[in-house]
Design a protein around this motif. Structure first.
Motif, PDB file in Angstrom:
ATOM      1  N   TYR A 160     -13.026  30.420  -9.346  1.00 45.87           N
ATOM      2  CA  TYR A 160     -13.270  30.995 -10.675  1.00 45.87           C
ATOM      3  C   TYR A 160     -14.251  30.119 -11.463  1.00 45.87           C
ATOM      4  N   LEU A 161     -14.005  28.808 -11.453  1.00 45.34           N
ATOM      5  CA  LEU A 161     -14.859  27.890 -12.204  1.00 45.34           C
ATOM      6  C   LEU A 161     -16.289  27.904 -11.673  1.00 45.34           C
ATOM      7  N   ALA A 162     -16.444  28.000 -10.362  1.00 41.58           N
ATOM      8  CA  ALA A 162     -17.780  28.069  -9.769  1.00 41.58           C
ATOM      9  C   ALA A 162     -18.484  29.357 -10.199  1.00 41.58           C
ATOM     10  N   LEU A 163     -17.748  30.448 -10.244  1.00 42.12           N
ATOM     11  CA  LEU A 163     -18.324  31.723 -10.685  1.00 42.12           C
ATOM     12  C   LEU A 163     -18.727  31.633 -12.154  1.00 42.12           C
ATOM     13  N   ILE A 164     -17.896  31.053 -12.983  1.00 37.89           N
ATOM     14  CA  ILE A 164     -18.229  30.895 -14.402  1.00 37.89           C
ATOM     15  C   ILE A 164     -19.493  30.061 -14.545  1.00 37.89           C
ATOM     16  N   GLN A 165     -19.598  28.991 -13.793  1.00 36.90           N
ATOM     17  CA  GLN A 165     -20.790  28.143 -13.851  1.00 36.90           C
ATOM     18  C   GLN A 165     -22.023  28.924 -13.414  1.00 36.90           C
ATOM     19  N   ALA A 166     -21.876  29.730 -12.364  1.00 35.95           N
ATOM     20  CA  ALA A 166     -23.004  30.550 -11.892  1.00 35.95           C
ATOM     21  C   ALA A 166     -23.425  31.539 -12.979  1.00 35.95           C
ATOM     22  N   LEU A 167     -22.456  32.127 -13.665  1.00 40.03           N
ATOM     23  CA  LEU A 167     -22.773  33.079 -14.733  1.00 40.03           C
ATOM     24  C   LEU A 167     -23.465  32.398 -15.908  1.00 40.03           C
ATOM     25  N   LEU A 168     -23.030  31.206 -16.253  1.00 38.21           N
ATOM     26  CA  LEU A 168     -23.625  30.489 -17.380  1.00 38.21           C
ATOM     27  C   LEU A 168     -25.022  29.984 -17.063  1.00 38.21           C
ATOM     28  N   SER A 169     -25.316  29.765 -15.793  1.00 36.01           N
ATOM     29  CA  SER A 169     -26.608  29.179 -15.437  1.00 36.01           C
ATOM     30  C   SER A 169     -27.608  30.179 -14.852  1.00 36.01           C
ATOM     31  N   LEU A 214     -10.008  36.325 -15.740  1.00 31.92           N
ATOM     32  CA  LEU A 214     -10.086  36.531 -17.189  1.00 31.92           C
ATOM     33  C   LEU A 214      -9.402  35.399 -17.942  1.00 31.92           C
ATOM     34  N   LEU A 215      -8.263  34.958 -17.441  1.00 31.02           N
ATOM     35  CA  LEU A 215      -7.546  33.846 -18.074  1.00 31.02           C
ATOM     36  C   LEU A 215      -8.368  32.561 -18.038  1.00 31.02           C
ATOM     37  N   VAL A 216      -8.975  32.295 -16.893  1.00 28.58           N
ATOM     38  CA  VAL A 216      -9.781  31.081 -16.760  1.00 28.58           C
ATOM     39  C   VAL A 216     -11.013  31.171 -17.661  1.00 28.58           C
ATOM     40  N   CYS A 217     -11.617  32.357 -17.774  1.00 27.16           N
ATOM     41  CA  CYS A 217     -12.754  32.545 -18.694  1.00 27.16           C
ATOM     42  C   CYS A 217     -12.355  32.181 -20.116  1.00 27.16           C
ATOM     43  N   GLN A 218     -11.186  32.634 -20.533  1.00 19.44           N
ATOM     44  CA  GLN A 218     -10.728  32.356 -21.899  1.00 19.44           C
ATOM     45  C   GLN A 218     -10.476  30.862 -22.096  1.00 19.44           C
ATOM     46  N   GLN A 219      -9.907  30.219 -21.091  1.00 22.01           N
ATOM     47  CA  GLN A 219      -9.643  28.782 -21.195  1.00 22.01           C
ATOM     48  C   GLN A 219     -10.941  27.987 -21.263  1.00 22.01           C
ATOM     49  N   ARG A 277     -20.272  24.394 -28.084  1.00 21.22           N
ATOM     50  CA  ARG A 277     -21.122  25.275 -27.275  1.00 21.22           C
ATOM     51  C   ARG A 277     -20.684  26.729 -27.505  1.00 21.22           C
ATOM     52  N   ASP A 278     -20.870  27.156 -28.757  1.00 17.72           N
ATOM     53  CA  ASP A 278     -20.356  28.450 -29.192  1.00 17.72           C
ATOM     54  C   ASP A 278     -21.031  29.637 -28.511  1.00 17.72           C
ATOM     55  N   ASP A 279     -22.324  29.524 -28.222  1.00 19.24           N
ATOM     56  CA  ASP A 279     -23.021  30.643 -27.578  1.00 19.24           C
ATOM     57  C   ASP A 279     -22.441  30.925 -26.195  1.00 19.24           C
ATOM     58  N   GLU A 280     -22.231  29.869 -25.428  1.00 17.95           N
ATOM     59  CA  GLU A 280     -21.660  30.041 -24.091  1.00 17.95           C
ATOM     60  C   GLU A 280     -20.218  30.537 -24.177  1.00 17.95           C
ATOM     61  N   ALA A 281     -19.479  30.018 -25.131  1.00 20.11           N
ATOM     62  CA  ALA A 281     -18.091  30.462 -25.320  1.00 20.11           C
ATOM     63  C   ALA A 281     -18.059  31.944 -25.682  1.00 20.11           C
ATOM     64  N   GLY A 282     -18.922  32.350 -26.589  1.00 21.79           N
ATOM     65  CA  GLY A 282     -18.988  33.745 -26.986  1.00 21.79           C
ATOM     66  C   GLY A 282     -19.368  34.645 -25.826  1.00 21.79           C
ATOM     67  N   PHE A 283     -20.307  34.178 -25.007  1.00 21.95           N
ATOM     68  CA  PHE A 283     -20.698  34.936 -23.824  1.00 21.95           C
ATOM     69  C   PHE A 283     -19.495  35.161 -22.912  1.00 21.95           C
ATOM     70  N   LEU A 284     -18.738  34.100 -22.648  1.00 18.66           N
ATOM     71  CA  LEU A 284     -17.584  34.213 -21.751  1.00 18.66           C
ATOM     72  C   LEU A 284     -16.494  35.110 -22.339  1.00 18.66           C
ATOM     73  N   LEU A 285     -16.248  35.002 -23.618  1.00 14.01           N
ATOM     74  CA  LEU A 285     -15.219  35.833 -24.238  1.00 14.01           C
ATOM     75  C   LEU A 285     -15.628  37.306 -24.212  1.00 14.01           C
ATOM     76  N   ASN A 286     -16.889  37.575 -24.473  1.00 16.20           N
ATOM     77  CA  ASN A 286     -17.386  38.944 -24.419  1.00 16.20           C
ATOM     78  C   ASN A 286     -17.303  39.478 -22.991  1.00 16.20           C
TER      79      ASN A 286
END
Length: 78
Positions: A9-18, A40-45, A55-64
């Motif tokens: 999950y964390l690797a996928l989140i990193q791929a999405l952010l980058s 979804l839970l890991v995204c929220q965390q 890093r509000d922009d990245e946080a907002g992206f993940l929450l959206n």
């Protein structure tokens, strides 16, 4: 949720952010097997951690993204 799944999950989140803007859909499609409630839970965390670091922009992206995916998952299970 096991540690290996969390790391995926964390690797996928990193791929999405980058990834370049506009390619998020392809990244998600390439990792469909990871799109579930746990993701979804890991995204929220991670979003909360990012907000704590200013890093509000990245946080907002993940929450959206998590919200959109939650709606998608709900529509596919009905």
């Amino acid at each position: 949720m096991n540690e290996e799944r969390i790391q995926a999950y964390l690797a996928l989140i990193q791929a999405l952010l980058s990834c370049p803007s506009g390619e998020e859909g392809q990244v998600l499609q390439d990792h469909q097997a990871l799109i579930d409630e746990g993701f979804l839970l890991v995204c929220q965390q991670v979003a909360q951690q990012l907000q704590g670091k200013g890093r509000d922009d990245e946080a907002g992206f993940l929450l959206n993204l998590a919200q959109q995916l939650a709606e998608y998952l709900q529509s596919t299970t009905q």
